[in-house]
Write an enzyme that holds these catalytic residues in place. Structure first.
Site, PDB file in Angstrom:
ATOM      1  N   ALA A 160     -11.810   7.533   8.936  1.00 14.64           N
ATOM      2  CA  ALA A 160     -12.329   6.232   9.334  1.00 14.64           C
ATOM      3  C   ALA A 160     -13.291   5.759   8.252  1.00 14.64           C
ATOM      4  O   ALA A 160     -14.313   6.379   8.006  1.00 14.64           O
ATOM      5  CB  ALA A 160     -13.051   6.348  10.667  1.00 14.64           C
ATOM      6  N   TYR A 183       0.830  -1.205   0.000  1.00 12.09           N
ATOM      7  CA  TYR A 183       0.000   0.000   0.000  1.00 12.09           C
ATOM      8  C   TYR A 183       0.872   1.265   0.000  1.00 12.09           C
ATOM      9  O   TYR A 183       0.626   2.213  -0.746  1.00 12.09           O
ATOM     10  CB  TYR A 183      -0.899  -0.043   1.234  1.00 12.09           C
ATOM     11  CG  TYR A 183      -1.869   1.099   1.394  1.00 12.09           C
ATOM     12  CD1 TYR A 183      -3.021   1.176   0.621  1.00 12.09           C
ATOM     13  CD2 TYR A 183      -1.652   2.079   2.365  1.00 12.09           C
ATOM     14  CE1 TYR A 183      -3.925   2.215   0.802  1.00 12.09           C
ATOM     15  CE2 TYR A 183      -2.549   3.109   2.546  1.00 12.09           C
ATOM     16  CZ  TYR A 183      -3.688   3.170   1.770  1.00 12.09           C
ATOM     17  OH  TYR A 183      -4.590   4.204   1.958  1.00 12.09           O
ATOM     18  N   ARG A 221     -14.454   1.827   5.988  1.00 18.76           N
ATOM     19  CA  ARG A 221     -14.497   0.388   6.258  1.00 18.76           C
ATOM     20  C   ARG A 221     -13.102  -0.225   6.208  1.00 18.76           C
ATOM     21  O   ARG A 221     -12.884  -1.325   6.704  1.00 18.76           O
ATOM     22  CB  ARG A 221     -15.459  -0.326   5.315  1.00 18.76           C
ATOM     23  CG  ARG A 221     -15.106  -0.270   3.844  1.00 18.76           C
ATOM     24  CD  ARG A 221     -16.178  -0.933   2.983  1.00 18.76           C
ATOM     25  NE  ARG A 221     -15.758  -0.905   1.590  1.00 18.76           N
ATOM     26  CZ  ARG A 221     -16.020  -1.861   0.714  1.00 18.76           C
ATOM     27  NH1 ARG A 221     -16.696  -2.923   1.083  1.00 18.76           N
ATOM     28  NH2 ARG A 221     -15.616  -1.754  -0.542  1.00 18.76           N
ATOM     29  N   LYS A 229       1.050   4.099  -2.871  1.00 18.56           N
ATOM     30  CA  LYS A 229       0.596   5.461  -2.536  1.00 18.56           C
ATOM     31  C   LYS A 229       1.673   6.515  -2.796  1.00 18.56           C
ATOM     32  O   LYS A 229       1.363   7.622  -3.245  1.00 18.56           O
ATOM     33  CB  LYS A 229       0.139   5.507  -1.070  1.00 18.56           C
ATOM     34  CG  LYS A 229      -1.225   4.874  -0.842  1.00 18.56           C
ATOM     35  CD  LYS A 229      -2.289   5.480  -1.727  1.00 18.56           C
ATOM     36  CE  LYS A 229      -3.694   5.120  -1.332  1.00 18.56           C
ATOM     37  NZ  LYS A 229      -4.685   5.652  -2.300  1.00 18.56           N
TER      38      LYS A 229
END
Length: 303
Positions: free
Chosen positions: A198, A165, A200, A169
């Protein structure tokens, strides 16, 4: 100045829930016609249904806005081209692209399957590149465009268990830097947003009171500013819980050592000077700045 989007057409990827949904609703509320894209899959990218995107479209239409749903995977360039054409056919142009689609396949690097590494990079990086490529000729032709990449503090600064990730990014920032340079003469401004929200993707990771402060809507103002006609270009804005900051990739003043047999030893001995952050530190306007600094130091020694 009012940050409005009357007459503008926006595409938001990964907009079936969380941050993307908040982006789409906000753009529509401020006058944009919005193509809501979402594969409708799970957090790990599995599955798919246009239902999530259609639900957001229904919300926008119920509030008096205009929106269309699209279920393309951003990893499928042909499907992405068709998605952009869908917006152009309906509304005649594309002004704003918000690259928000993403998935997670978190594990420590030692335990990570390389297929999971590749898939995360494919969705985040190639997905953003596919979308940029598809809107680019339209933005060039109309001499106007606003593109917002979604980067992350994980990409900028690292985070345990997110090597895939983080790599994807930060790669979006590299894409942003060059597209902003290439798009400048066509009125295309390209920026990156690092959200703390915040969604899922973060459920179960944070306590309830923290989750309440980190609602996705608190990130949206930064996206609106980066997507607006008054936007900067090549900015990395960080946003979360009502706070806003900027991240910069900088170059220190450094030192000139020349090239001798003992240059590695000299560099090792003076590494603190190279790493030191001083008034000479700069935010380069292109990759050429590094070479200019280094050659300039060398020329000064030999002058």
């Amino acid at each position: 100045m009012t940050v409005d989007f009357k007459g503008r057409v926006a595409i938001v990827t990964g907009a079936g829930g969380g941050l993307g949904r908040a982006h789409a609703l906000a753009l529509a509320a401020r006058g944009a016609r919005v193509l809501v894209n979402d594969l409708g899959g799970a957090v790990d990218g599995s599955g798919g249904s246009v239902g999530a995107a259609q639900k957001v479209v229904d919300e926008i239409v119920a509030a008096g806005g205009q929106a269309l749903a699209n279920g393309a995977s951003v990893t499928d360039f042909a499907a992405v081209q068709a998605m952009v054409q869908q917006a152009v056919d309906a509304w005649g142009r594309v002004d704003v692209l918000v690259n928000n689609a993403g998935i997670l396949r978190d594990k420590s690097f030692a335990k990570m399957d390389m297929d999971d590494f590749r898939l995360v990079v494919d969705v985040h990086l190639m997905g953003a590149a596919n979308c940029c490529k598809a809107v680019w000729p339209h933005m060039v032709a109309q001499n106007y465009g606003r593109i917002v990449m979604t980067t992350s503090s994980t990409g900028l600064y690292g985070n345990f268990g997110q090597a895939n990730y983080g790599a994807a990014k930060l790669a979006q920032v590299g894409l942003m830097q060059t597209l902003a340079i290439e798009g400048a003469k066509y009125g295309i401004r390209v920026n990156a947003l690092a959200p703390t929200a915040a969604t899922r993707m973060t459920e179960g990771l944070l306590p309830a009171e923290v989750l309440a402060a980190l609602k996705p809507e608190a990130v949206v103002p930064a996206m609106l500013v980066l997507a607006h006609e008054s936007a900067p270009t090549r900015a990395i804005l960080c946003a979360g819980a009502g706070g806003f900051e900027a991240a910069h990739i900088t170059l220190t003043e450094g030192i000139h050592l020349g090239l001798d047999d003992d240059t590695p030893e000299q560099l090792a001995a003076r590494l603190d000077e190279v790493l030191a952050r001083t008034d000479g530190e700069q935010v380069p306007q292109s990759g050429a700045a590094q070479a200019q600094l280094e050659v300039g130091k060398a020329m000064a020694v030999h002058a």
